[in-house]
Design a protein around this motif. Sequence first.
Motif, mmCIF file in Angstrom:
data_model
loop_
_atom_site.group_PDB
_atom_site.id
_atom_site.type_symbol
_atom_site.label_atom_id
_atom_site.label_comp_id
_atom_site.label_asym_id
_atom_site.label_seq_id
_atom_site.Cartn_x
_atom_site.Cartn_y
_atom_site.Cartn_z
ATOM 1 N N ARG A 36 0.809 -1.223 0.000
ATOM 2 C CA ARG A 36 0.000 0.000 0.000
ATOM 3 C C ARG A 36 0.842 1.273 0.000
ATOM 4 N NH1 ARG A 36 -2.477 -3.834 -0.801
ATOM 5 N NH2 ARG A 36 -4.433 -4.546 0.118
ATOM 6 N N ASP A 37 2.133 1.150 0.394
ATOM 7 C CA ASP A 37 2.967 2.337 0.466
ATOM 8 C C ASP A 37 4.427 1.943 0.279
ATOM 9 O OD1 ASP A 37 4.003 1.437 3.018
ATOM 10 O OD2 ASP A 37 2.135 2.178 3.916
ATOM 11 N N VAL A 38 5.298 2.954 0.181
ATOM 12 C CA VAL A 38 6.705 2.707 -0.102
ATOM 13 C C VAL A 38 7.368 1.930 1.027
ATOM 14 C CG1 VAL A 38 8.928 3.813 -0.562
ATOM 15 C CG2 VAL A 38 6.835 4.786 -1.512
ATOM 16 N N GLY A 39 7.013 2.225 2.274
ATOM 17 C CA GLY A 39 7.621 1.539 3.401
ATOM 18 C C GLY A 39 7.425 0.038 3.336
ATOM 19 N N ARG A 40 6.229 -0.393 3.004
ATOM 20 C CA ARG A 40 5.959 -1.830 2.917
ATOM 21 C C ARG A 40 6.696 -2.439 1.725
ATOM 22 N NH1 ARG A 40 -0.464 -2.484 4.571
ATOM 23 N NH2 ARG A 40 -0.336 -1.247 6.476
ATOM 24 N N LEU A 41 6.794 -1.671 0.639
ATOM 25 C CA LEU A 41 7.536 -2.172 -0.515
ATOM 26 C C LEU A 41 9.014 -2.334 -0.169
ATOM 27 C CD1 LEU A 41 7.549 -2.909 -3.510
ATOM 28 C CD2 LEU A 41 7.928 -0.485 -4.022
ATOM 29 N N GLU A 42 9.581 -1.372 0.546
ATOM 30 C CA GLU A 42 10.999 -1.432 0.912
ATOM 31 C C GLU A 42 11.292 -2.608 1.841
ATOM 32 O OE1 GLU A 42 11.644 2.442 2.523
ATOM 33 O OE2 GLU A 42 12.343 3.257 0.609
ATOM 34 N N SER A 43 10.286 -3.075 2.564
ATOM 35 C CA SER A 43 10.504 -4.223 3.442
ATOM 36 C C SER A 43 10.595 -5.523 2.656
ATOM 37 C CB SER A 43 9.369 -4.320 4.464
ATOM 38 O OG SER A 43 8.147 -4.720 3.833
ATOM 39 N N LEU A 44 10.190 -5.491 1.386
ATOM 40 C CA LEU A 44 10.186 -6.698 0.563
ATOM 41 C C LEU A 44 11.357 -6.758 -0.404
ATOM 42 C CD1 LEU A 44 6.402 -6.902 -0.423
ATOM 43 C CD2 LEU A 44 7.576 -8.126 1.410
ATOM 44 N N THR A 45 11.856 -5.604 -0.847
ATOM 45 C CA THR A 45 12.863 -5.612 -1.902
ATOM 46 C C THR A 45 13.712 -4.352 -1.854
ATOM 47 O OG1 THR A 45 13.191 -5.701 -4.311
ATOM 48 C CG2 THR A 45 11.221 -4.573 -3.530
ATOM 49 N N ASP A 46 14.935 -4.486 -2.348
ATOM 50 C CA ASP A 46 15.806 -3.331 -2.514
ATOM 51 C C ASP A 46 15.592 -2.669 -3.871
ATOM 52 O OD1 ASP A 46 16.986 -3.718 -0.032
ATOM 53 O OD2 ASP A 46 18.499 -5.090 -0.845
ATOM 54 N N ALA A 47 14.816 -3.287 -4.734
ATOM 55 C CA ALA A 47 14.565 -2.715 -6.052
ATOM 56 C C ALA A 47 13.814 -1.394 -5.913
ATOM 57 C CB ALA A 47 13.750 -3.689 -6.902
ATOM 58 N N PRO A 48 14.100 -0.434 -6.771
ATOM 59 C CA PRO A 48 13.466 0.883 -6.639
ATOM 60 C C PRO A 48 12.009 0.882 -7.069
ATOM 61 C CG PRO A 48 14.810 0.809 -8.618
ATOM 62 C CD PRO A 48 15.066 -0.483 -7.889
ATOM 63 N N LEU A 49 11.295 1.857 -6.555
ATOM 64 C CA LEU A 49 9.944 2.131 -7.043
ATOM 65 C C LEU A 49 10.091 2.977 -8.301
ATOM 66 C CD1 LEU A 49 6.850 2.186 -6.750
ATOM 67 C CD2 LEU A 49 7.125 4.224 -5.330
ATOM 68 N N LEU A 50 9.809 2.388 -9.450
ATOM 69 C CA LEU A 50 9.981 3.085 -10.722
ATOM 70 C C LEU A 50 8.842 4.037 -11.024
ATOM 71 C CD1 LEU A 50 11.320 0.297 -13.105
ATOM 72 C CD2 LEU A 50 12.589 2.212 -12.120
ATOM 73 N N GLY A 51 7.654 3.746 -10.518
ATOM 74 C CA GLY A 51 6.514 4.595 -10.815
ATOM 75 C C GLY A 51 5.316 4.215 -9.984
ATOM 76 N N SER A 52 4.414 5.158 -9.881
ATOM 77 C CA SER A 52 3.145 4.915 -9.195
ATOM 78 C C SER A 52 2.036 5.431 -10.086
ATOM 79 C CB SER A 52 3.124 5.609 -7.830
ATOM 80 O OG SER A 52 3.438 6.978 -7.951
ATOM 81 N N ILE A 53 1.041 4.588 -10.302
ATOM 82 C CA ILE A 53 -0.034 4.892 -11.244
ATOM 83 C C ILE A 53 -1.361 4.900 -10.492
ATOM 84 C CG2 ILE A 53 -1.108 4.281 -13.429
ATOM 85 C CD1 ILE A 53 1.892 4.814 -13.669
ATOM 86 N N ALA A 54 -2.100 5.983 -10.637
ATOM 87 C CA ALA A 54 -3.400 6.090 -9.978
ATOM 88 C C ALA A 54 -4.410 5.155 -10.632
ATOM 89 C CB ALA A 54 -3.904 7.530 -10.039
ATOM 90 N N ALA A 55 -5.400 4.767 -9.878
ATOM 91 C CA ALA A 55 -6.496 3.976 -10.430
ATOM 92 C C ALA A 55 -7.200 4.766 -11.518
ATOM 93 C CB ALA A 55 -7.477 3.607 -9.325
ATOM 94 N N ALA A 56 -7.673 4.072 -12.527
ATOM 95 C CA ALA A 56 -8.351 4.743 -13.638
ATOM 96 C C ALA A 56 -9.637 5.388 -13.155
ATOM 97 C CB ALA A 56 -8.664 3.730 -14.733
ATOM 98 N N PRO A 57 -9.889 6.627 -13.554
ATOM 99 C CA PRO A 57 -11.143 7.269 -13.158
ATOM 100 C C PRO A 57 -12.330 6.582 -13.812
ATOM 101 C CG PRO A 57 -9.972 8.605 -14.772
ATOM 102 C CD PRO A 57 -9.044 7.498 -14.389
#
Length: 270
Positions: free
Chosen positions: A1-22
């Motif tokens: 749900r957020d960058v912190g949780r992603l960082e706990s899983l991998t050292d790979a960078p967050l390349l992008g974040s895409i909003a849900a389609a309107p």
Amino acid sequence: RDVGRLESLTDAPLLGSIAAAPATRTGVVPVADEPRGTQAEMFRQLATNVEFLQVAGGPTSLLVTSALPGEGKSTVAVNLALALAEVGHRVVLVDADLRRPTVADRLDLEGGAGLSTVLLGRADVDDVLQEWGEHGLHVLTSGAVPPNPVQLLSSARMTALMAELGGHHDVVVVDAAPVLPVTDALVLARAVSGVVVVADSSSVRRAQLAETLESLVRVDARLSGVVLNKLPARSQLASHGYGYGAPLPEPSRWRRAADRVRRRRRPAGR
């Protein structure tokens, strides 16, 4: 749900974040259908970050996959390819999801002849490549769905095809099947120089994403980064479009700045 949780899983960078389609969105390719919309700009920022990877000696062929079906990997692959083509790269988009291909339908292209046709030796790649849009994006659709996708995708012919496409294009974007249900993406990972994992922030579980990342590591895949997809509009990541610090400048702004520099350097009378 957020960058912190992603960082706990991998050292790979967050390349992008895409909003849900309107709910009001009518097109399936935001970069082309709604070029000034929020989603289109987020895909362009993703493309910018991929360009950064390339400047640093990163991947020229990118496999786009996910943990599970329905996380939006094909949407990301299509729009990333188009966003890269917009800024002048020679790009080819390959639909290598030989189980549930969607690229031909999304782009309204001929899907009966494509990747599987080439791998079976029934056509040369130049015979089935199709051009889409005003920016010269080349597309290799899936072709007929074969009964043995893994055998075709793991073949020496597939490796040779990827090398051939890479020799004629700046970037090869490959849409592959999700990792957890089938092994297609894992065998394809050996034929590309980078892997992007799309994670649906509204549905995928941390354990599922962790298993996907571990599976890629086990086959020595070069993980380029993760894209958080379908973020709610209220999310800070969705609002800013990038997870670390300030949003990066858009490629169009880079081009305008570069043009200004060139004009200043141009000798008088030229």
